[in-house]
Enzyme design. Structure first.
Site, mmCIF file in Angstrom:
data_model
loop_
_atom_site.group_PDB
_atom_site.id
_atom_site.type_symbol
_atom_site.label_atom_id
_atom_site.label_comp_id
_atom_site.label_asym_id
_atom_site.label_seq_id
_atom_site.Cartn_x
_atom_site.Cartn_y
_atom_site.Cartn_z
ATOM 1 N N HIS A 20 11.845 1.105 67.573
ATOM 2 C CA HIS A 20 11.750 0.864 69.012
ATOM 3 C C HIS A 20 10.372 0.375 69.459
ATOM 4 O O HIS A 20 10.210 -0.786 69.777
ATOM 5 C CB HIS A 20 12.181 2.097 69.792
ATOM 6 C CG HIS A 20 12.278 1.853 71.267
ATOM 7 N ND1 HIS A 20 13.144 0.936 71.812
ATOM 8 C CD2 HIS A 20 11.584 2.373 72.309
ATOM 9 C CE1 HIS A 20 12.988 0.918 73.122
ATOM 10 N NE2 HIS A 20 12.052 1.766 73.454
ATOM 11 N N GLU B 131 20.613 7.735 73.060
ATOM 12 C CA GLU B 131 20.578 6.705 74.098
ATOM 13 C C GLU B 131 21.733 5.758 73.856
ATOM 14 O O GLU B 131 22.286 5.682 72.759
ATOM 15 C CB GLU B 131 19.260 5.936 74.038
ATOM 16 C CG GLU B 131 19.053 5.164 72.745
ATOM 17 C CD GLU B 131 18.664 3.705 72.960
ATOM 18 O OE1 GLU B 131 18.976 3.164 74.036
ATOM 19 O OE2 GLU B 131 18.081 3.112 72.057
#
Lengths: 599, 567
Positions: free
Chosen positions: A156, A202
């Protein structure tokens, strides 16, 4: 029981991440994000969800921040300094390094440029960061005697981590934002088969299966190249750290290969600093960069130079990376306003934009924007969206669920409709419960943790030895006594338990008289009993002892001749309470008499 | 037999130089655990070694001298060398890479499960970048392996002492080689000798490893040279891995002491040698050939290897500078005797200074550490239990602890002094629900457990016993042996004693009459004349003697059991 309440913002929305997890009596807050689409109270999570009365420090055992994006850590100084929290805040080293810079950056935009009141100060950011405890990847951090947390690599952005929160045998994994495919500067998220009770993941790209990375990169380079070829300017709104570095590496190598001379700029003073962080935390980047950094540091760019405000008005083509990424404020918005009127120019949005931002408006097709002071800005420049933002796509999320093997899954940080699709897919494929709570909703998961204790080695070895016997195919029963003292459980053999407690064993013994009609001598009767039992009890140890008695396991059988009747013999069968079953079986067996001896 | 070894734990990069010999040629197929800095810097040390050795290929190698009869006649130290027959050639870079690829990277305080039986955890040892002590523990036993630790504040993360507490056994090794020298004083001496030589126009040679203490020396010089007016004197660092070593030192922020970590947050490089390089005060070269010969200016300071003075670029400098008394060689690495190192270069005109810098634990620090950590037993190499041979009067130079440390020798097998009593077991919630605890003493409860033990991967789980099988419907087979009870269904043990009077009352209440009680030496006999039954009751036993009347026996049994506790 572990309950996850999506306290105040991470639910079916990509905005502020903030989740409260209660697990086996411990309360942990996951992330403390803010919503960039709002500039009023809705900006920060509503911490009154956590506790109505009383101090947060008393209620929360710890706070965990997954990465430095403001939608995950933006409300931290507000939370710790203005609402008030003095407990530990855990994050990785790179997050700890970069987080305060982004917070300060954001504070400046909010307070100095927009003049917002009731905002945290620079000092508050510093005080807040003093409460931070940095964690290493895979380090088991003992928050207290019972609560432990462990960070896993999440991809990420630099320093992004997933966290396992564990109390006893119950555990929750929170992914934060993650990426399951390595990109040009970071590696892929990884977690071991830790089988948590709950995986909170998520789901930004819940339905997207993104096409291959190479295609997207080629597309991006082609668009940039075409625009500068025809003399247009390219604006790429980015956040200072993260995607920016990946795209810089991409453009840098392309420029080098194509021998292009068109200038590339990177806005704000943060740039060089940002690249420096990447150099110093190179162990957090992907393998290729780590391997070659001594020879060539990928974060030292030749073609990309610092941007000056005046350059925006220069004639001719150029490429500018400008912050922030959602065009909601700052330099990227300024440049956008200058360039929006020219159809030769292009803006490439490389990441997700939250609702309410200029970025979100132009991406949803709006071409007339109302700016501050009732001004209307007409957007003639080309608007392109490229999903470069490093979130896991549906395939990636499924992959992570497969890796961790959770008992249940909870989806956060996504849009309700897309999450519904993913929820069904997860429930189908993994046959686990999947939840998608809305903001402020609480999910309660009952768990049934097994109880840890100790088993005495003597008892264990005895059992194991018997388990090795060939007839031990069917499940065997283990007998013992569990000694419970405080919260300490020990399983020992019953003999040991008695000994430890200073108690004597009380032996209960039975002796039954069985009358048999038999004219022979006692010894012969005993002999007949022996051969009879031997033939029936094949699985038992039947012995004929020299003193004339017969034993079956520990059961003793003696033959006696009562004086009054020589034709009757009495068998005395004697056993202890522990052998009751066998003893009572033997008496009933013997009562039926002995088979006629073959004559 | 190394193929029987399951796991190798590496403490620091100096302790892994023999790894390729084990992983490549012995049949070892286990796992090696080490931290990332240990592996990266260990690779650099090996790479330097291989490079140095390969630069001077030997056309032929002699092996006849290894014959014991010949070796005896050779001059010292050859004649005293042990096990020369096991000496091997230096490994190749290919073997190094293959060996290192077998290492699993771990972080401090990471709990690593081994075969479900034990857990190992590396802890910061404070000695070098990524250096670790190891905890090997099960749920009930804990062994700490402390090797190469430092309590001084240098660049690595401080030693983690707290996690060593409650050890059953602490294995202590890798203490300082020079227990009488104070590292801080040595650094001061190093700087002043260096300054003196350079001011007089001489050169300074520092034989060293390419990583470790050199970072601290460069940091000291960074602060020192300006104040000493030596900022124009060039510092040269010559090693095939000089550049990599300097670069790698800057990227392990998480493994550094707090001060250096906060620098990275700014973001600034943690070590000041970055600035020395930027300002051209420190230059690094892979060897003396190439660029170095063009840039070389005197007087200067040269850091280069190998500290044994037997190979590497240091040999050239010894020969170049040895004849002038202006020059100085300063020994800082403690691993080699400097007199032996210098022997082949004699006679020498250059000054020789011995400033060994060994930051590892000395005996005073050891006793402080042991007081703090309080292990039940200490195990250490034999030589730490007696004063060093050269200083036999220094009885303070031994490990002093209570109970006295158990010592071990090379190739000796030692059984660690503790007895295992318990193992971890998990009780399934369904089973736990079915248990009936009873309080025996205040705070102590007991419950009898009958359960199925499942063991997989050394993990034990207790599950509820299976439900009794339903009687098979359909044809019932009639065979006597089918009815034989499974004696594995065990009855609990009993405890307690039976008060005769109450017992008799109970018997009467349950319809027994004509009861007679006789006293005996040890207890009583209860006679049920009608039923021709006799019950002997003693303190710790009860004996029921009756006719073969199962109903009666069971009735009596239940009445007896009422007075007893089951276990």
């Amino acid at each position: 029981v572990c309950g996850a309440s999506v306290g105040s913002g991470a639910g079916q929305d990509v905005g502020r991440s903030c989740i409260l997890v209660s697990i086996a009596g411990k309360n942990v807050m996951l992330d403390c994000g803010m919503h960039m689409g709002f500039s009023d109270d809705r900006r920060f999570p509503d911490f009154s969800y956590i506790t109505q009365s009383g101090r947060l420090t008393d209620f929360l055992d710890c706070v965990i921040i997954s990465h430095f994006h403001l939608d995950h850590c933006g409300a931290l100084p507000y939370f710790s300094e203005m609402v008030g929290y003095d407990g530990p805040i855990y994050m990785t080293h790179p997050t700890q390094a970069i987080c305060p810079i982004l917070l300060e950056d954001y504070r400046k935009i909010a307070v100095d440029k927009k003049g917002e009141a009731n905002f945290f100060t620079s000092q508050m950011i510093k005080d807040c960061m003093k409460k931070v405890v940095a964690v290493h990847l895979h380090q088991t951090v003992q928050v207290d005697d019972e609560l432990e947390i462990k960070a896993y690599y999440a991809g990420h952005v630099l320093g992004a981590a997933m966290f396992q929160i564990k109390v006893g045998s119950e555990s929750v994994v929170y992914t934060g934002d993650y990426n399951m495919t390595p990109d040009r500067h970071l590696g892929a998220a990884w977690i071991d088969k830790c089988r948590p009770n709950l995986l909170i993941t998520e789901s930004t790209y819940a339905t997207t299966i993104r096409d291959s990375k190479r295609c997207r990169e080629r597309d991006f380079l082609k668009k940039v190249h075409e625009t500068v070829e025809r003399g247009g300017k390219v604006l790429i709104p980015v956040f200072a750290l993260g995607r920016a570095q990946e795209l810089c590496i991409l453009l840098e190598t392309f420029w080098e290969r194509m021998n292009l001379k068109v200038p590339i700029y990177f806005s704000t003073g943060l740039t060089e600093k940002a690249n420096h962080y990447y150099k110093l935390f190179i162990t957090w980047t992907n393998q290729k960069i780590r391997k070659t950094f001594v020879q060539r540091n990928m974060f030292e760019f030749k073609h990309i130079k610092a941007f000056d405000r005046a350059f925006a008005d220069n004639p001719g083509p150029m490429v500018v990376f400008a912050t922030p990424g959602m065009l909601h404020a700052g330099q990227s918005l300024q440049i956008f306003r200058k360039w929006a009127g020219n159809e030769k120019n292009m803006v490439i949005m490389p990441g997700y934009c939250v609702q309410g931002t200029v970025g979100h408006k132009i991406l949803s097709g709006q071409r007339k924007l109302e700016m501050e002071g009732r001004q209307v800005l007409e957007v003639k420049m080309q608007v392109e969206y490229m999903s470069f933002s490093a979130h896991a796509d549906a395939k990636g999320i499924m992959q992570l669920v497969g890796q961790a093997e959770p008992d249940s899954v909870l989806l956060v940080h996504g849009e309700a409709k897309k999450m519904e699709f993913l929820k069904q897919k997860i429930e189908q494929e993994f046959r686990v419960n999947c939840y998608m709570p809305a903001n402020g909703e609480t999910v309660v998961l009952p768990t049934s943790p097994s109880i840890p204790g100790g088993i005495s080695l003597g008892l264990l070895k005895r059992e194991m030895a018997q388990g090795l016997l060939p007839e031990a195919k069917k499940p065997r029963l283990l007998h013992g006594t569990l000694i419970m003292k405080d919260s300490n459980f020990r399983l020992v053999s019953s003999e040991q338990a008695l000994k430890e407690l200073g108690l004597a064993e009380h032996q209960l013994r039975f002796t039954c008289r069985v009358h048999l009609h038999d004219t022979r001598k006692e010894q012969e009767t005993a002999m007949r009993v022996y051969s009879h039992l031997k033939s029936i009890l094949k699985d038992h140890c039947v012995q004929h002892l020299p003193d004339g008695s017969v034993t079956v396991e520990s059961i003793l059988i003696q033959a006696a001749a009562p004086s009054e009747d020589p034709a009757t013999k009495v068998l005395l069968v004697s056993w202890t309470y522990q052998d009751e079953e066998l003893g009572s079986y033997l008496t009933s067996l013997l009562k039926k008499g002995l088979p006629q001896a073959p004559s | 037999d190394l193929s029987t070894v399951d796991v190798i734990l590496i403490s620091n990069y100096h302790c892994m130089m023999a790894l390729p010999y084990i992983t490549e040629h012995t049949g070892f197929s286990g796992t090696v655990y080490a931290t990332e800095p240990t592996v990266q810097i260990g690779r650099l040390l090996m790479e330097e070694l291989v490079n140095f050795i390969e630069r001077v290929p030997k056309a032929q190698s002699a092996s006849l001298w290894k014959n014991k009869d010949i070796q005896r006649l050779l001059p010292s130290p050859l004649k005293d060398a042990v096990e020369v027959s096991t000496w091997r050639r230096c490994y190749t870079m290919q073997e190094v890479n293959s060996a290192l690829s077998k290492i699993q990277l771990v972080g401090y305080s990471q709990k690593i499960e081994l075969f479900g039986a034990v857990q190992v955890t590396p802890l910061s040892s404070g000695y070098a970048l990524g250096s670790s002590n190891w905890i090997i523990q099960s749920h009930y036993e804990k062994v700490s392996y402390v090797s190469g630790s430092s309590l001084l504040t240098t660049h690595p993360q401080p030693m983690d002492q707290a996690s060593l507490k409650n050890s059953d056994v602490l294995v202590l090794t890798g203490l300082t080689q020079i227990p009488t020298a104070n590292p801080d004083g040595m650094v001061g001496e190093f700087c002043s000798n260096l300054a003196l030589t350079v001011r007089n126009g001489g050169n300074v040679l520092v034989p060293c490893y390419p990583s470790g203490v050199i970072y601290d020396l460069l940091e000291c010089l960074y602060q020192y040279i300006d104040s000493a007016g030596l900022s124009s004197v060039p510092l040269y660092f010559i090693s095939p891995v000089a550049n990599s070593s300097l670069e790698f030192s800057q990227i392990f922020a998480e493994w550094l002491c707090h001060n250096k970590q906060s620098k990275v947050y700014l973001p600034e490089p943690p070590f000041p040698h970055a600035e020395l390089i930027q300002t051209n005060k420190l230059k690094h070269y892979p060897s003396i050939h190439g660029d170095f010969s063009n840039d070389f200016r005197q007087p200067c300071v040269v850091f280069t290897g190998h500290p044994s003075l037997r190979f590497g670029d240091v040999v050239h400098f010894m020969e170049l500078w040895g004849k002038s008394s202006l020059n100085t060689v300063i020994f800082t690495e403690p691993d080699f005797s400097y007199l032996e190192a210098l022997a082949p270069y004699q006679p020498l005109a250059m000054k020789c200074i011995y400033c060994p810098i060994d930051t590892r634990l000395n005996f005073i620090q050891v006793s402080k550490l042991l007081k703090e950590v309080q292990p039940l037993h200490v195990v250490c190499p034999e030589q730490y239990t007696q004063p060093p041979p050269a200083q036999s009067h220094r009885t303070d130079l031994v490990i002093d602890c209570q109970p006295p440390a158990t010592s071990y020798r090379r190739a000796e097998v030692l059984t660690l002094p503790f007895k295992r009593r318990y193992e971890r077991i998990e009780i399934m919630p369904e089973l736990a629900d079915s248990l009936v605890p009873m309080e025996i003493k205040p705070g102590i409860s007991l419950a009898t457990v009958s359960a199925v033990l499942h063991t997989k991967d050394n993990k034990h789980v207790l599950q509820p016993p299976p439900r009794p099988a339903q009687p098979t419907s359909g044809k019932k087979r009639k065979r006597v042996s089918d009815d034989v009870p499974d004696c594995k269904v065990l009855k609990p043990l009993l405890s307690g004693s039976i008060p005769v009077e109450q017992f008799v009352q109970t018997l009467e209440k349950h319809g027994f009459s004509d009861i007679k009680v006789e006293d005996t030496a040890k207890g009583h006999i209860v006679l049920l004349q009608e039923a021709e039954t006799l019950i002997q009751i003693e303190e710790d036993s009860t004996h029921i003697i009756c006719d073969n009347d199962e109903m009666l026996r069971v009735r009596l049994r239940d009445l007896v059991l009422k007075f007893l506790q089951k276990f």
